[in-house]
Design an enzyme around this catalytic site. Structure first.
Site, PDB file in Angstrom:
ATOM      1  N   TYR A   1       0.840  -1.207   0.000  1.00 47.53           N
ATOM      2  CA  TYR A   1       0.000   0.000   0.000  1.00 47.53           C
ATOM      3  C   TYR A   1       0.872   1.254   0.000  1.00 47.53           C
ATOM      4  O   TYR A   1       0.644   2.195  -0.774  1.00 47.53           O
ATOM      5  CB  TYR A   1      -0.928   0.009   1.220  1.00 47.53           C
TER       6      TYR A   1
ATOM      7  N   ARG B   1       1.943   8.497  12.828  1.00 48.91           N
ATOM      8  CA  ARG B   1       1.599   9.728  13.546  1.00 48.91           C
ATOM      9  C   ARG B   1       0.103  10.010  13.525  1.00 48.91           C
ATOM     10  O   ARG B   1      -0.468  10.512  14.505  1.00 48.91           O
ATOM     11  CB  ARG B   1       2.348  10.895  12.894  1.00 48.91           C
TER      12      ARG B   1
ATOM     13  N   ARG C   1     -10.852   5.636   8.818  1.00 49.49           N
ATOM     14  CA  ARG C   1      -9.801   5.110   7.954  1.00 49.49           C
ATOM     15  C   ARG C   1      -8.870   4.228   8.785  1.00 49.49           C
ATOM     16  O   ARG C   1      -8.577   4.531   9.940  1.00 49.49           O
ATOM     17  CB  ARG C   1      -9.001   6.241   7.301  1.00 49.49           C
TER      18      ARG C   1
ATOM     19  N   PHE D   1      15.686  19.244  -1.261  1.00 52.86           N
ATOM     20  CA  PHE D   1      14.314  18.773  -1.478  1.00 52.86           C
ATOM     21  C   PHE D   1      14.105  17.380  -0.887  1.00 52.86           C
ATOM     22  O   PHE D   1      13.067  17.099  -0.278  1.00 52.86           O
ATOM     23  CB  PHE D   1      14.030  18.749  -2.986  1.00 52.86           C
TER      24      PHE D   1
END
Length: 417
Positions: free
Chosen positions: A171, A218, A228, A288
């Site tokens: 997933y 978290r 969910r 980044f």
């Protein structure tokens, strides 16, 4: 006040002031919006509205790569908004996810029935798809391919729960690992990074999985309250009959055991993160990639063995986040940060924790991969005398209040909020 949360961390206060006074431009240079087309400028507005963590670092990327990553992010944000919208019936949502990549070439396609907070990226998808079609072919190919594969994966998991740890990896691959793979291919396509960065999908996948697992860990309470479930059943079923039962006070010991098991699983990606970052050569690409990763390990350190995961919102301090942003600009600094937070987790490992041996093993491996001498591990700790620190705290608090009242109107949309 953000500064009060950092009173015990003087280096954070110093960096908050540097950031407030323009130090943010070292890692987040200001964009020239006036030179952009109206549609591209609108895309950057959407980027700043929808991204809590990536907007700043995306806008700091060099050259045409910046626009490609901005559009990549917005396309996937639109796709993710469809997946998250619980009001869209499955018979409509599944085909939308499977076919979403085709909408990139349909000039007028949009979706106006979403109730999600980020629905503007669906309602004004023609603006995003227009800028997608303005990209170079090599960028379009990557974005379309990743969008297709991600949509198919999301559709698959709409109709099944995350059961085994292997399915958790699968997933997370669909929703984040593919992002890491796509970004790596964009880096190489821009020629700012070597072709090997785009070819090594295993390391790129781990970059995404580490971030996604951190977010899932978290966000336990928020996700369960909204119906969910992303924690794998193989993990939580060892400690409770239902996932939501972990939030019950009497289940705290079991809940912490489950939490620590998942944090340990997420930490196994850190050696790959170190290997990936060590390959990067362009400074803007390095910033980044590195900044979200060091924030993730700081977040995991805060979450580990922390009852607040099951009671409220767990976040790192703003001063902590700013310090990480300003420091994580080279490999040595990143390794120092990773070593520090892995050491913090090590100090929290309980003698009775069921995952203790696995946790100690992966932390030892992380320390080995960080490979820094002992002086470097303590270089981020600042020792100030109590008298000096007290005076500095008072001055800082007064100055911070003044800066907030005078500088706030000048903040641009690209600043970190």
């Amino acid at each position: 006040m953000d500064i009060l949360k950092s009173l015990g961390h003087p280096e954070e206060i110093i960096n908050l002031f540097k950031f407030k006074m323009g130090g943010c431009r070292a890692v987040m240079p200001k964009l020239d919006y006036e030179s952009m087309s109206v549609s591209l400028r609108t895309c950057y507005v959407y980027l700043n509205q929808t991204s809590r963590s990536f907007a700043a670092v995306i806008q700091a990327l060099d050259g045409e790569l910046r626009h490609a990553v901005c559009i990549f992010y917005l396309v996937l944000r639109a796709l993710d908004t469809v997946e998250d919208d619980m009001t869209i019936p499955l018979e409509k949502k599944v085909p939308m996810l499977n076919n979403f990549h085709t909408y990139l070439y349909q000039e007028e396609w949009c979706f106006t029935e979403s109730h999600e907070k980020d629905r503007q990226v669906l309602e004004d998808f023609p603006t995003i798809s227009l800028e997608f079609r303005n990209l170079a072919q090599e960028y379009r190919d990557v974005i379309s391919d990743i969008c297709h594969r991600m949509g198919v994966g999301m559709a698959e998991f709409l109709e099944k729960k995350v059961g085994s740890m292997k399915e958790w990896d699968q997933y997370c691959h669909y929703v984040a690992g593919l992002v890491g793979i796509g970004l790596s291919r964009l880096f190489s396509a821009s020629q700012l990074e070597d072709p090997e960065v785009g070819r090594d999908t295993e390391l790129a996948n781990s970059m995404g999985l580490f971030l996604q697992k951190t977010n899932i860990i978290r966000d336990y309470l928020e996700d369960t309250q909204e119906g969910r479930a992303f924690w794998p059943k193989e993990a939580w079923s060892q400690f409770a009959s239902r996932l939501e039962d972990l939030a019950q006070p009497e289940k705290l010991e079991s809940a912490l055991s489950c939490l620590n098991l998942l944090v340990t699983d997420a930490l196994r990606h850190v050696p790959d993160v170190i290997a990936y970052l060590s390959r990067l050569r362009n400074q803007s690409v390095f910033n980044f990639c590195a900044i979200p990763q060091v924030m993730a390990i700081a977040t995991l350190s805060t979450c580990y063995n922390n009852p607040m995961v099951f009671q409220g919102v767990v976040k790192i301090r703003k001063g902590q986040a700013v310090t990480l942003m300003m420091e994580a600009t080279n490999m040595s600094a990143v390794q120092t940060i990773i070593a520090q937070y892995s050491q913090e987790i090590l100090q929290k490992v309980s003698l009775n924790d069921p995952s203790r041996d696995k946790t100690l093993h992966i932390l030892a491996l992380i320390q080995e991969k960080s490979a820094l001498p002992q002086p470097a591990l303590s270089s981020r700790n600042h020792h100030l005398s109590p008298v000096y620190l007290s005076a500095a705290m008072l001055l800082a608090a007064l100055s911070w209040q003044y800066l907030n009242t005078t500088a706030a109107p000048a903040q641009s949309t690209g600043d970190m909020q």
